[in-house]
Design a protein around this motif. Structure first.
Motif, PDB file in Angstrom:
ATOM      1  N   GLY A   1       1.146   4.071  10.606  1.00  0.00           N
ATOM      2  CA  GLY A   1      -0.105   4.530  10.282  1.00  0.00           C
ATOM      3  C   GLY A   1      -0.074   5.979   9.838  1.00  0.00           C
ATOM      4  O   GLY A   1      -0.750   6.665   8.937  1.00  0.00           O
ATOM      5  N   ALA A   2       0.657   6.815  10.454  1.00  0.00           N
ATOM      6  CA  ALA A   2       0.578   8.212  10.502  1.00  0.00           C
ATOM      7  C   ALA A   2       0.971   8.699   9.198  1.00  0.00           C
ATOM      8  O   ALA A   2       0.451   9.287   8.542  1.00  0.00           O
ATOM      9  CB  ALA A   2       1.387   8.968  11.602  1.00  0.00           C
ATOM     10  N   TRP A   3       2.153   7.911   8.815  1.00  0.00           N
ATOM     11  CA  TRP A   3       2.771   8.281   7.365  1.00  0.00           C
ATOM     12  C   TRP A   3       1.818   7.926   6.340  1.00  0.00           C
ATOM     13  O   TRP A   3       1.699   8.599   5.422  1.00  0.00           O
ATOM     14  CB  TRP A   3       4.014   7.777   7.266  1.00  0.00           C
ATOM     15  N   VAL A   4       1.072   6.830   6.675  1.00  0.00           N
ATOM     16  CA  VAL A   4       0.260   6.367   5.412  1.00  0.00           C
ATOM     17  C   VAL A   4      -0.836   7.569   5.371  1.00  0.00           C
ATOM     18  O   VAL A   4      -1.236   7.845   3.906  1.00  0.00           O
ATOM     19  CB  VAL A   4      -0.247   5.076   5.938  1.00  0.00           C
ATOM     20  N   ARG A   5      -1.387   7.817   6.525  1.00  0.00           N
ATOM     21  CA  ARG A   5      -2.192   9.112   6.294  1.00  0.00           C
ATOM     22  C   ARG A   5      -1.872  10.167   5.648  1.00  0.00           C
ATOM     23  O   ARG A   5      -2.517  10.855   4.833  1.00  0.00           O
ATOM     24  CB  ARG A   5      -2.994   9.306   7.822  1.00  0.00           C
ATOM     25  N   LEU A   6      -0.609  10.729   5.853  1.00  0.00           N
ATOM     26  CA  LEU A   6       0.032  11.915   5.248  1.00  0.00           C
ATOM     27  C   LEU A   6       0.064  11.637   3.675  1.00  0.00           C
ATOM     28  O   LEU A   6      -0.153  12.211   3.104  1.00  0.00           O
ATOM     29  CB  LEU A   6       1.251  11.929   5.681  1.00  0.00           C
ATOM     30  N   LEU A   7       0.628  10.262   3.478  1.00  0.00           N
ATOM     31  CA  LEU A   7       0.563  10.087   1.978  1.00  0.00           C
ATOM     32  C   LEU A   7      -0.891  10.220   1.307  1.00  0.00           C
ATOM     33  O   LEU A   7      -0.756  10.916   0.313  1.00  0.00           O
ATOM     34  CB  LEU A   7       1.158   8.361   1.665  1.00  0.00           C
ATOM     35  N   ILE A   8      -1.803   9.499   1.940  1.00  0.00           N
ATOM     36  CA  ILE A   8      -3.133   9.558   1.433  1.00  0.00           C
ATOM     37  C   ILE A   8      -3.649  11.075   1.129  1.00  0.00           C
ATOM     38  O   ILE A   8      -4.209  11.571   0.078  1.00  0.00           O
ATOM     39  CB  ILE A   8      -3.955   8.791   2.272  1.00  0.00           C
ATOM     40  N   ALA A   9      -3.386  11.938   1.942  1.00  0.00           N
ATOM     41  CA  ALA A   9      -3.709  13.184   2.129  1.00  0.00           C
ATOM     42  C   ALA A   9      -2.873  14.037   0.862  1.00  0.00           C
ATOM     43  O   ALA A   9      -3.466  14.749   0.155  1.00  0.00           O
ATOM     44  CB  ALA A   9      -3.544  13.983   3.296  1.00  0.00           C
TER      45      ALA A   9
ATOM     46  N   LEU B   1       0.780  -1.264   0.056  1.00  0.00           N
ATOM     47  CA  LEU B   1       0.061   0.013   0.098  1.00  0.00           C
ATOM     48  C   LEU B   1       1.004   1.322  -0.010  1.00  0.00           C
ATOM     49  O   LEU B   1       0.530   2.213  -0.464  1.00  0.00           O
ATOM     50  CB  LEU B   1      -0.934   0.073   1.248  1.00  0.00           C
ATOM     51  N   ILE B   2       1.967   1.491   0.708  1.00  0.00           N
ATOM     52  CA  ILE B   2       2.699   2.522   0.743  1.00  0.00           C
ATOM     53  C   ILE B   2       3.540   2.476  -0.437  1.00  0.00           C
ATOM     54  O   ILE B   2       3.795   3.850  -0.706  1.00  0.00           O
ATOM     55  CB  ILE B   2       3.780   2.409   1.943  1.00  0.00           C
ATOM     56  N   LEU B   3       3.886   1.442  -1.080  1.00  0.00           N
ATOM     57  CA  LEU B   3       4.531   1.648  -2.318  1.00  0.00           C
ATOM     58  C   LEU B   3       3.541   2.182  -3.381  1.00  0.00           C
ATOM     59  O   LEU B   3       3.938   3.078  -4.273  1.00  0.00           O
ATOM     60  CB  LEU B   3       4.887   0.265  -2.821  1.00  0.00           C
ATOM     61  N   VAL B   4       2.316   1.722  -3.554  1.00  0.00           N
ATOM     62  CA  VAL B   4       1.319   2.319  -4.408  1.00  0.00           C
ATOM     63  C   VAL B   4       1.079   3.725  -4.056  1.00  0.00           C
ATOM     64  O   VAL B   4       1.026   4.684  -5.065  1.00  0.00           O
ATOM     65  CB  VAL B   4       0.111   1.608  -4.361  1.00  0.00           C
ATOM     66  N   LEU B   5       1.049   4.026  -2.830  1.00  0.00           N
ATOM     67  CA  LEU B   5       0.492   5.694  -2.397  1.00  0.00           C
ATOM     68  C   LEU B   5       1.806   6.344  -2.804  1.00  0.00           C
ATOM     69  O   LEU B   5       1.587   7.468  -3.445  1.00  0.00           O
ATOM     70  CB  LEU B   5       0.165   5.739  -1.140  1.00  0.00           C
ATOM     71  N   GLY B   6       2.961   6.004  -2.425  1.00  0.00           N
ATOM     72  CA  GLY B   6       4.247   6.700  -2.761  1.00  0.00           C
ATOM     73  C   GLY B   6       4.374   7.138  -4.392  1.00  0.00           C
ATOM     74  O   GLY B   6       4.564   8.143  -4.707  1.00  0.00           O
ATOM     75  N   ALA B   7       4.049   5.898  -4.812  1.00  0.00           N
ATOM     76  CA  ALA B   7       4.511   6.128  -6.575  1.00  0.00           C
ATOM     77  C   ALA B   7       3.318   6.918  -7.040  1.00  0.00           C
ATOM     78  O   ALA B   7       3.557   7.760  -8.001  1.00  0.00           O
ATOM     79  CB  ALA B   7       3.947   4.639  -7.211  1.00  0.00           C
ATOM     80  N   VAL B   8       1.999   6.956  -6.607  1.00  0.00           N
ATOM     81  CA  VAL B   8       0.930   7.797  -7.115  1.00  0.00           C
ATOM     82  C   VAL B   8       1.329   9.198  -6.709  1.00  0.00           C
ATOM     83  O   VAL B   8       1.340  10.314  -7.703  1.00  0.00           O
ATOM     84  CB  VAL B   8      -0.208   7.651  -6.500  1.00  0.00           C
ATOM     85  N   GLY B   9       1.862   9.668  -5.645  1.00  0.00           N
ATOM     86  CA  GLY B   9       2.264  11.045  -5.283  1.00  0.00           C
ATOM     87  C   GLY B   9       3.709  11.622  -6.189  1.00  0.00           C
ATOM     88  O   GLY B   9       3.460  12.521  -6.918  1.00  0.00           O
ATOM     89  N   VAL B  10       4.400  10.426  -6.463  1.00  0.00           N
ATOM     90  CA  VAL B  10       5.729  11.024  -7.240  1.00  0.00           C
ATOM     91  C   VAL B  10       5.479  10.927  -8.692  1.00  0.00           C
ATOM     92  O   VAL B  10       5.679  12.036  -9.518  1.00  0.00           O
ATOM     93  CB  VAL B  10       6.833   9.736  -7.133  1.00  0.00           C
TER      94      VAL B  10
END
Lengths: 228, 239
Positions: free
Chosen positions: A201-209, A139-148
């Motif tokens: 968990g906090a970092w994941v929320r930041l990524l989503i936002a 999930l983190i990989l996907v969220l990070g990739a979407v941001g980048v």
């Protein structure tokens, strides 16, 4: 002019870009080779002690993916600049943002494939064990990739049409990506070497936002920069 | 052919200096007076001694950085909303002035940090995000210098300005989660009353200096644009 037409436009653009990449392959192969080379160089800088490598693996893997994918973002528009392809594209009816979304999807697929290879090689080189919470890592990989990829695709549209695009894209993109990279690196590291403070968990929320904010903002601003 | 401001075809009126040089003299004198007053009336700090006095340049410079960035954000939004050369040139001027104050903030902070913390740099939230802000400013200014076509430059840099402004609080939050060490921000309310007046005076002094610099930079930018236009119309065989 419904949502269905927009969706078909997005798919057409994404498919066109991916077909171009698939037929030439040279671009993708080059970018992947660069990613692996960066991993090896980081290994020289940090290694050869296994414990150190494992500690820094999360950061290094993200940076390798970032440096390699920057090349992809410029390429994404470079093909449009030859023989006035972009002007042709603009002549088609329909909302401008569909062009952006299409390119975004194509770049996501491109970077996703790149990550699959580079991260696999990186996991071996940096002695990374697959964590038990692998689903969260994914999930983190996907969220990070979407941001980048979102900001990369957006700034690529400008940088590739300016002088000195090789300098301009990273100069614009990297400072903007500080929150994504920090969050993605810290969250991945927490899962790889132990989440003592249960901070992932906090970092994941930041990524989503971050992803939501910038996917919306880039879509809104894209019309203005495409015609300029 | 001599190019005078009046003969130029231009959508934005070329601004005249008018009384602005006087404003500059006033801003400079006010700054000197505010600095002298602040240094004279403040007693040496219990912990920092005379080092505390760097606050009178460091803290106002930091405020001005954010003021300038705010101007860039507002003007950029207006450019994206309805175009307009005036806002574009104003954003560019504010960005340049902001970048200078941003660099000044960081350097003054380092000069203060070395004797106080024992290091020139520390990866604290406020320091790090101020540095990232400077990098965003630099990216914005380089984009402008790499694009020749004015319309395109306006739209693109406006987009970069707005996205950068959205990002500033997110950068700050993320770096703060990452780690933090900075002392509580200096504002009149967190300060011993002995230092308040000096800080207030200097905040206004810096504000005047900023307004003056942005205005003069704007005049220069408008003249450059007018000259570009004149070249264009000459090349096209126009008036």
């Amino acid at each position: 002019m419904g949502a269905r037409d927009d969706w078909r436009r997005v798919r057409a653009i994404a498919w066109k870009d991916l077909t171009t990449e698939r037929r030439s392959k040279a671009g993708f192969n080059g970018v992947v080779a660069l990613g692996v080379t960066i991993l090896v160089l980081f290994g020289f800088a940090l290694g050869p002690e296994a414990a150190t490598l494992r500690q820094s693996a999360a950061g290094v893997l993200w940076l390798a993916v970032l440096f390699a994918s920057v090349l992809a973002f410029n390429r994404s528009y470079q093909v449009e600049l030859e023989s006035g392809a972009l002007d042709q594209l603009l002549l088609y009816p329909g909302a401008r943002w569909t062009i952006f979304t299409g390119k975004l999807v194509a770049n996501l697929v491109f970077v996703g494939l790149l990550m699959t290879i580079v991260l696999t090689v990186g996991a071996i080189l940096f002695h990374v064990d697959i964590p038990t919470r692998w689903a969260e890592l994914l999930l983190i990989l996907v969220l990070g990739a979407v941001g980048v990829v979102t900001l990369g695709t957006f700034y690529g549209a400008m940088a590739s049409r300016s002088r000195a695009r090789e300098v301009l894209l990273p100069l614009l993109l990297f400072p903007m990506l500080v929150p994504v990279l920090l969050a993605a690196m810290q969250a991945s590291k927490a899962l790889l070497v132990g989440d003592l403070m249960s901070e992932a968990g906090a970092w994941v929320r930041l990524l989503i936002a971050y992803d939501l904010i910038f996917v919306a903002a880039t879509h809104l601003a894209f019309g203005a920069i495409l015609e300029g | 052919m001599t190019v005078t401001a009046a003969s130029l075809p231009s959508t934005v009126a070329v601004p005249r200096p008018g009384r602005w040089p006087l404003v500059g003299v006033f801003a400079l004198l006010f700054l000197v007076a505010a600095q002298v007053t602040a240094v004279m009336i403040s007693v040496p700090d219990r912990d920092m001694g005379h080092l505390q006095k760097i606050m009178y340049v460091h803290v106002p410079a930091a405020w001005i950085t954010f003021c300038a960035f705010f101007v860039v954000a507002i003007c950029s939004l207006k450019v994206l909303w309805k175009g307009g050369e005036r806002d574009d040139l104003l954003a560019a001027s504010a960005a340049e002035v902001g970048a200078v104050f941003n660099a000044l903030t960081l350097m003054l902070g380092m000069i203060w940090g070395k004797p106080t913390w024992g290091v020139w740099w520390t990866w604290d939230a406020r320091l790090t995000s101020t540095l990232v802000l400077l990098l965003i400013f630099i990216g914005y200014l380089s984009l402008r210098s790499f694009i020749d076509e004015p319309e395109r430059r306006a739209k693109w840099s406006a987009a970069v300005g707005v996205l950068g402004a959205i990002n500033v609080p997110i950068v700050y939050l993320s770096v703060r989660w990452w780690r933090t060490l900075h002392q509580v921000q200096s504002a009149p309310s967190t300060l011993d009353p002995a230092y308040t007046l000096g800080l207030r005076l200097n905040a206004f002094a810096f504000l005047f200096v900023m307004i003056y610099l942005v205005r003069r930079r704007y005049e220069a930018a408008a003249l450059v644009r007018a000259a570009e236009r004149a070249d264009e119309s000459l090349a096209l065989g126009g008036r």
